[in-house]
Design an enzyme around this catalytic site. Sequence first.
Site, mmCIF file in Angstrom:
data_model
loop_
_atom_site.group_PDB
_atom_site.id
_atom_site.type_symbol
_atom_site.label_atom_id
_atom_site.label_comp_id
_atom_site.label_asym_id
_atom_site.label_seq_id
_atom_site.Cartn_x
_atom_site.Cartn_y
_atom_site.Cartn_z
ATOM 1 N N ASP A 104 8.207 -9.443 6.207
ATOM 2 C CA ASP A 104 7.160 -9.765 5.234
ATOM 3 C C ASP A 104 6.233 -10.818 5.846
ATOM 4 O OD1 ASP A 104 7.206 -9.121 1.929
ATOM 5 O OD2 ASP A 104 5.889 -10.763 2.571
ATOM 6 N N ARG A 147 9.077 6.156 -6.700
ATOM 7 C CA ARG A 147 8.973 6.559 -8.116
ATOM 8 C C ARG A 147 9.869 5.687 -8.981
ATOM 9 N NH1 ARG A 147 10.600 12.688 -7.879
ATOM 10 N NH2 ARG A 147 8.829 13.290 -9.131
ATOM 11 N N ARG A 164 0.753 10.895 -17.274
ATOM 12 C CA ARG A 164 1.204 9.955 -18.298
ATOM 13 C C ARG A 164 0.029 9.106 -18.818
ATOM 14 N NH1 ARG A 164 5.217 7.486 -20.677
ATOM 15 N NH2 ARG A 164 5.313 5.228 -20.517
ATOM 16 N N THR A 205 -0.832 -1.948 -2.809
ATOM 17 C CA THR A 205 -2.034 -1.110 -2.695
ATOM 18 C C THR A 205 -2.790 -1.207 -4.032
ATOM 19 O OG1 THR A 205 -0.590 0.738 -3.310
ATOM 20 C CG2 THR A 205 -1.175 0.554 -0.983
ATOM 21 N N GLY A 213 -0.118 -1.033 -18.584
ATOM 22 C CA GLY A 213 -0.043 -2.054 -17.538
ATOM 23 C C GLY A 213 0.868 -1.659 -16.398
ATOM 24 N N LYS A 218 3.147 12.170 -6.642
ATOM 25 C CA LYS A 218 3.309 10.847 -7.274
ATOM 26 C C LYS A 218 2.136 10.551 -8.216
ATOM 27 C CE LYS A 218 3.508 6.230 -7.599
ATOM 28 N NZ LYS A 218 4.473 5.297 -8.046
ATOM 29 N N CYS A 275 1.367 0.414 -11.220
ATOM 30 C CA CYS A 275 1.051 1.810 -10.845
ATOM 31 C C CYS A 275 -0.017 2.461 -11.719
ATOM 32 C CB CYS A 275 2.327 2.652 -10.885
ATOM 33 S SG CYS A 275 3.492 2.203 -9.600
ATOM 34 N N ILE A 284 9.587 -3.332 -4.490
ATOM 35 C CA ILE A 284 10.015 -2.019 -4.004
ATOM 36 C C ILE A 284 10.698 -2.131 -2.643
ATOM 37 C CG2 ILE A 284 9.123 0.229 -3.194
ATOM 38 C CD1 ILE A 284 9.234 -0.221 -6.313
HETATM 39 N N1 NAD Z 1 6.600 -2.308 -8.557
HETATM 40 C C1 NAD Z 1 6.687 -1.069 -8.998
HETATM 41 O O1 NAD Z 1 7.145 -0.813 -10.106
HETATM 42 C C2 NAD Z 1 6.234 0.094 -8.143
HETATM 43 C C3 NAD Z 1 6.674 1.381 -8.497
HETATM 44 C C4 NAD Z 1 6.297 2.443 -7.691
HETATM 45 C C5 NAD Z 1 5.470 2.216 -6.593
HETATM 46 N N2 NAD Z 1 5.037 0.955 -6.302
HETATM 47 C C6 NAD Z 1 4.182 0.784 -5.130
HETATM 48 O O2 NAD Z 1 4.949 0.168 -4.104
HETATM 49 C C7 NAD Z 1 4.085 -0.608 -3.256
HETATM 50 C C8 NAD Z 1 4.632 -2.011 -3.142
HETATM 51 O O3 NAD Z 1 4.589 -2.583 -4.431
HETATM 52 P P1 NAD Z 1 5.538 -3.782 -4.872
HETATM 53 O O4 NAD Z 1 5.622 -3.700 -6.354
HETATM 54 O O5 NAD Z 1 6.783 -3.815 -4.079
HETATM 55 O O6 NAD Z 1 4.608 -5.028 -4.466
HETATM 56 P P2 NAD Z 1 5.069 -6.554 -4.351
HETATM 57 O O7 NAD Z 1 3.822 -7.337 -4.481
HETATM 58 O O8 NAD Z 1 6.209 -6.840 -5.265
HETATM 59 O O9 NAD Z 1 5.629 -6.672 -2.856
HETATM 60 C C9 NAD Z 1 4.842 -6.411 -1.742
HETATM 61 C C10 NAD Z 1 5.301 -7.279 -0.581
HETATM 62 O O10 NAD Z 1 4.522 -6.926 0.554
HETATM 63 C C11 NAD Z 1 4.207 -8.128 1.257
HETATM 64 N N3 NAD Z 1 3.009 -7.882 2.057
HETATM 65 C C12 NAD Z 1 1.710 -7.917 1.695
HETATM 66 N N4 NAD Z 1 0.925 -7.615 2.732
HETATM 67 C C13 NAD Z 1 1.758 -7.393 3.800
HETATM 68 C C14 NAD Z 1 1.553 -7.045 5.137
HETATM 69 N N5 NAD Z 1 0.314 -6.858 5.628
HETATM 70 N N6 NAD Z 1 2.627 -6.900 5.932
HETATM 71 C C15 NAD Z 1 3.883 -7.085 5.449
HETATM 72 N N7 NAD Z 1 4.143 -7.422 4.180
HETATM 73 C C16 NAD Z 1 3.090 -7.563 3.369
HETATM 74 C C17 NAD Z 1 3.996 -9.164 0.172
HETATM 75 O O11 NAD Z 1 4.153 -10.474 0.680
HETATM 76 C C18 NAD Z 1 5.092 -8.773 -0.833
HETATM 77 O O12 NAD Z 1 6.292 -9.468 -0.580
HETATM 78 C C19 NAD Z 1 2.699 -0.522 -3.890
HETATM 79 O O13 NAD Z 1 1.972 0.507 -3.280
HETATM 80 C C20 NAD Z 1 2.993 -0.150 -5.333
HETATM 81 O O14 NAD Z 1 1.937 0.520 -5.944
HETATM 82 C C21 NAD Z 1 5.418 -0.115 -7.047
#
Ligand code: NAD
Length: 451
Positions: A44, A169, A229, A100, A273, A222, A276, A25
């Site tokens: 990161d 989203r 769903r 999260t 799966g 959200k 989210c 994201i």
């Molecule tokens: N992937 C999806 O489809 C999706 C969709 C909607 C919402 N989200 C939400 O978005 C958020 C991020 O999810 P994602 O899929 O991008 O996760 P991800 O695991 O792909 O990426 C998260 C990144 O954050 C970094 N990270 C971890 N702890 C950290 C910290 N303390 N400081 C800085 N960086 C840190 C990790 O190294 C990683 O690169 C989550 O809350 C998730 O629920 C994800």
Amino acid sequence: MDIAKINNLIENHELKVAVFGTGRIGLPTALMYAKAGYKTIGVDINENLIRDLRNKKTFIDEPGLPEILSEVIDRNLIEFTIDFEYAIKNSNVMIICVPTPVNQNKIPIFTAIEDVAKKIGILLRKDQIVINESSVSPTTIETLIIPIIEQNSNLKINDDFGVCSCPERADPGNIVDNWDKVARIVGGSSDDVGKMIVKLYHNISKAEIVQVSTPGTANAVKLTENIFRDVNIALMNEFAVLYEKLGIDVKEVIRGSSTKYNFQPHYPGPGVGGPCLPANSYYIIKDAINVDYIPFMIRVAREINDRMPAVVMELIQNALNFTHKSLKGSIITVLGLSYKANIKDVQISPALKVIQLLNEKQANIQIWDPYYKGENVLGYPVGNSLEESLQNTDCIVVLTDHKEFYDIDLKKIQKNMQKTVVLVDSRNIYEISNLPQNIVYCGVGRKIRKI
Ligand SMILES: NC(=O)c1ccc[n+]([C@@H]2O[C@H](COP(=O)([O-])OP(=O)(O)OC[C@H]3O[C@@H](n4cnc5c(N)ncnc54)[C@H](O)[C@@H]3O)[C@@H](O)[C@H]2O)c1
């Protein structure tokens, strides 16, 4: 807080942005800010990831993303770092996109967002804005994140700095394509902060930007749409298990019900799966417990969806028994590892759970997923072709509805095989009327039959 000053920076494209967490994201978010002309810093904790990004390499399989990464690096609009201090000192707006998840006991783990909030708080200056895009519970921003920032900065929310929720989203696999299409929800710590962030998002996206009254409301939006769903899929999973016992085909039922003006079709399957849906319900449950409320329906829906891999395992067992075989020692060809169709992502994929259950029963597993061709996924080797993975198989199990699986020539497979093909279609992608003679078929909510 000097709202006019920040509005000016937004309008003149002089605003500097830092994005914390450059994963699935955070990376697209950072790239889109940069593409819109805002100087952006991607931050990161993962050094290797940052090194790769600097070299224009990303593991994220998102169409269009590598091209944008390359373009904004060449235009000097983005930099990547593990140096939080540098990022906080050199930005006006800081966006949090960190994981999260829930732990094995289904307890939400918000430590990554707390960690970022603390680091931001320690170095925060007047007139900086924090936007959270990570998924959190409705109360998290107001009761956890804002207090952490206030305590560490000695600055006061809305007088000195602003906070906003803009929960992500995104639809993985379509993030770039959807950037200008999927509406965004914005809830600010004050109405002025919210309006300012609406203006900012209008500068990076053509999609509708909807302002709600508080960060908590934005996060509730959200969670409501995702839990809606999850609950509806659970209802269909329940109908599927019941109708199969009653000898009624659930696919036919859904097709019929869909003809009513106010029916919204959802589909049964091997479970739910992704990052989210399997987690979001537990955020709400956590908040509910704190106000002495038990959200029964949300909890039961999760239990039903979590049970589905075991239901699929039973279907496989019954289908094999139908042809006088047992699971132990049979060769099972699994089609699909991803948690949803047409993407390369196995986060909390029900396919992995089904495979684990099959392993426990000592079945021999061969896997085909075109998105993981020839790779080793969490210890499971994926074949190089469908044909290779079908060799000597006793049972084919569809676990992901990738578009490639709809076109598989079942007639040819049945003809080439020296025995009856057993097909367990956990996504119900095949029409009974199109199945070749002699195949043994069943689905989730579709009884075993020999065609
Ligand atoms: N992937 C999806 O489809 C999706 C969709 C909607 C919402 N989200 C939400 O978005 C958020 C991020 O999810 P994602 O899929 O991008 O996760 P991800 O695991 O792909 O990426 C998260 C990144 O954050 C970094 N990270 C971890 N702890 C950290 C910290 N303390 N400081 C800085 N960086 C840190 C990790 O190294 C990683 O690169 C989550 O809350 C998730 O629920 C994800």
